[in-house]
Design an enzyme around this catalytic site. Structure first.
Site, short mmCIF file in Angstrom:
data_model
loop_
_atom_site.label_atom_id
_atom_site.label_comp_id
_atom_site.label_asym_id
_atom_site.label_seq_id
_atom_site.Cartn_x
_atom_site.Cartn_y
_atom_site.Cartn_z
N ASP A 1 -23.01 -12.72 -27.48
CA ASP A 1 -22.27 -11.92 -26.51
C ASP A 1 -21.70 -10.66 -27.16
O ASP A 1 -21.10 -10.69 -28.23
CB ASP A 1 -21.12 -12.76 -25.95
N HIS B 1 -16.02 -3.55 -22.31
CA HIS B 1 -17.33 -3.32 -21.71
C HIS B 1 -17.16 -3.41 -20.20
O HIS B 1 -16.06 -3.63 -19.70
CB HIS B 1 -18.35 -4.33 -22.22
N ASN C 1 -17.44 -11.88 -13.46
CA ASN C 1 -17.09 -13.06 -14.25
C ASN C 1 -16.18 -14.00 -13.49
O ASN C 1 -16.14 -15.20 -13.79
CB ASN C 1 -16.37 -12.63 -15.54
N HIS D 1 -13.49 -7.09 -28.64
CA HIS D 1 -12.38 -6.87 -27.71
C HIS D 1 -11.06 -6.73 -28.47
O HIS D 1 -10.29 -5.79 -28.23
CB HIS D 1 -12.26 -8.05 -26.74
N THR E 1 -20.16 -10.32 -18.76
CA THR E 1 -20.86 -11.48 -19.30
C THR E 1 -21.70 -12.26 -18.28
O THR E 1 -22.92 -12.38 -18.42
CB THR E 1 -19.85 -12.42 -19.97
N ASP F 1 -25.83 -9.61 -23.82
CA ASP F 1 -25.58 -9.24 -22.43
C ASP F 1 -25.16 -7.78 -22.26
O ASP F 1 -25.43 -7.18 -21.22
CB ASP F 1 -24.51 -10.16 -21.82
N HIS F 2 -24.51 -7.21 -23.25
CA HIS F 2 -23.98 -5.85 -23.13
C HIS F 2 -23.47 -5.40 -24.49
O HIS F 2 -23.46 -6.18 -25.45
CB HIS F 2 -22.84 -5.79 -22.11
#
Length: 446
Positions: free
Chosen positions: A39, A352, A96, A203, A75, A246-247
């Protein structure tokens, strides 16, 4: 008439093995597939950290310059795109969080992972499609892998707990060991494996931090351990491995003007029936009856880095707003800016959820195994195409989706036939139906 008779006999032969019988034994030569997601692994995270194991994958397999995730770049929606091949507005997992605009219910990420109706809303993920065609599948912590779809659950699944420690490298290796047993002892054909890093670290400390670099090194060590376990488990010539994410991640701007809804002079929460704010750079609102234009006009120029749209005017290129779950007002911010609602609760240094055409949102793609070419670097592509590639590797007929097999087909060796035959030599129902139609038409002509 002779052609008609031949077709009728062929059709009867094709139908006979599948008529109410048990699923045949699996073909021992069939290749297996492991999809691994780390992730929040931004496309360039391997450029400021030594990543010998990811580099080895690139030399021995396929590497994309980068992969473009779907919008919204968070996510659950992006992970569901990977296993359905659909844009987010088409698969319906739009956030999410589970939310209900009628009763105002909002649930955080972890409880949402277990709500069937949030995920099972018309799109079948690859686990279920594969199982319907005779294969066995598994999901380890992968978003969407622990609920029921049309009455069917994934063969083997594990769900992370709400207080799960994403950083525990010892547990990562234990999880890999479990997945290897799923392949060797339980004879699974497909497994999706999820790790919550480097997202969590990105994060907390920001994508340019030393902590993030250290976590990328841990990810790379884990890739090395995974490949070693594949070899020691005797799966090297039978297992195709895809590693992706995912990103990406962007640095949060904490020095410029903040996007604070509670400080906008012409905006009032009294005009709102439902809000989904304080979740990074995106937001959704339901104005009270008759208040749509007032709320929209108050917000459309409220901040230079906030972009607010009526649902019907949202950029079509983002493939997000055309879904019943999307509210009448949808918005997002420019890179680095996050939305604060009634209070300032955002403390992340990295975030994100921004537009997927921003480079900081791009992510990685690596693939290696018996069906992948060696030493191939491919141009960037959208994540919607990974699903068709996986169906090809498994030899299953895909559900309707937004991807194209032709995009990633050049990554495969010529030996990957991707036969549409099901286990036991049966043809899929769509093929049988086509033959049946042909027989009927020929009978009319005759």
């Amino acid at each position: 008439m002779r052609l008609l008779a031949v077709l009728a006999v062929a059709l009867a032969t094709l139908l006979a093995p599948a008529a109410g019988g048990p699923v045949p034994k699996q073909d021992s030569s069939r290749k297996k597939l492991l999809l691994v997601s780390f992730d929040g692994f931004r496309w360039d995270y391997d450029q400021d950290v030594s990543t010998p194991h990811l580099d080895s994958m690139a030399r021995e397999g396929v590497k994309a310059r980068y992969m473009t995730p779907a919008f919204i770049t968070i996510t659950s929606p992006c992970h569901f795109t990977l296993v359905t091949g659909k844009y987010i507005e088409n698969h319906g997992v739009v956030h999410n969080m589970f939310y209900n605009t009628t009763n105002k219910m909002k649930l955080p990420y972890h409880p949402t992972l277990g709500i069937d109706r949030w995920w099972d809303n018309g799109s079948l993920p690859i686990w279920i499609t594969a199982q319907k065609q005779g294969l066995r599948t598994g999901s380890f912590f992968y978003p969407g892998g622990n609920v029921t779809y049309q009455g069917m659950t994934v063969t083997q699944s594990r769900k992370e707990g709400a207080l799960h420690n994403y950083k525990n490298e010892t547990e990562w290796r234990a999880n890999i060991d479990t997945v290897m047993r799923w392949f060797t002892e339980d004879n699974l054909d497909l497994v999706t494996l999820y790790f919550g890093e480097p997202d969590s670290t990105g994060h907390k400390f920001g994508p340019e931090s030393q902590q993030r670099k250290d976590m990328v090194a841990q990810v790379d060590r884990t890739v090395g351990y995974l490949r070693d376990r594949i070899w020691k488990s005797g799966l090297a010539d039978r297992l195709n491995l895809i590693i992706t994410s995912d990103h990406g991640m962007a640095t949060v701007n904490k020095t410029g003007t903040l996007v604070e809804f509670h400080r906008f002079p012409d905006f009032s929460f009294k005009d709102i029936d439902f809000e989904l704010l304080d979740y990074g750079p995106s937001g959704m609102l339901v104005p009270k009856p008759g208040m749509m234009d007032k709320v929209y006009n108050a917000l459309k120029n409220a901040h230079p880095h906030l972009h607010v749209y009526k649902k019907e005017d949202f950029p079509q290129a983002l493939h997000y707003a055309n879904n019943p779950r999307i509210t009448p007002l949808v918005m997002y911010t420019d890179s680095g800016y996050v939305i604060h609602g009634r209070l300032n609760v955002q403390t992340n240094k990295g975030e994100h959820g921004f537009r997927n055409d921003l480079m900081d949102m791009k992510t990685i793609f690596r693939a290696v195994g018996p069906n992948f070419k060696r030493g191939l670097q491919v141009e960037p592509f959208e994540s919607i195409h990974v699903y068709e590639l996986m169906c090809k590797l498994l030899g299953i007929v895909p559900e309707a989706n937004d991807g194209q097999l032709s995009t990633l087909l050049p990554t495969l060796t010529s030996g990957c036939s991707g036969s549409a035959l099901l286990p036991g030599g049966r043809l899929p129902s769509v093929t049988v139906t086509g033959l049946l139609v042909a027989v009927i038409l020929l009978a009319k002509v005759a």
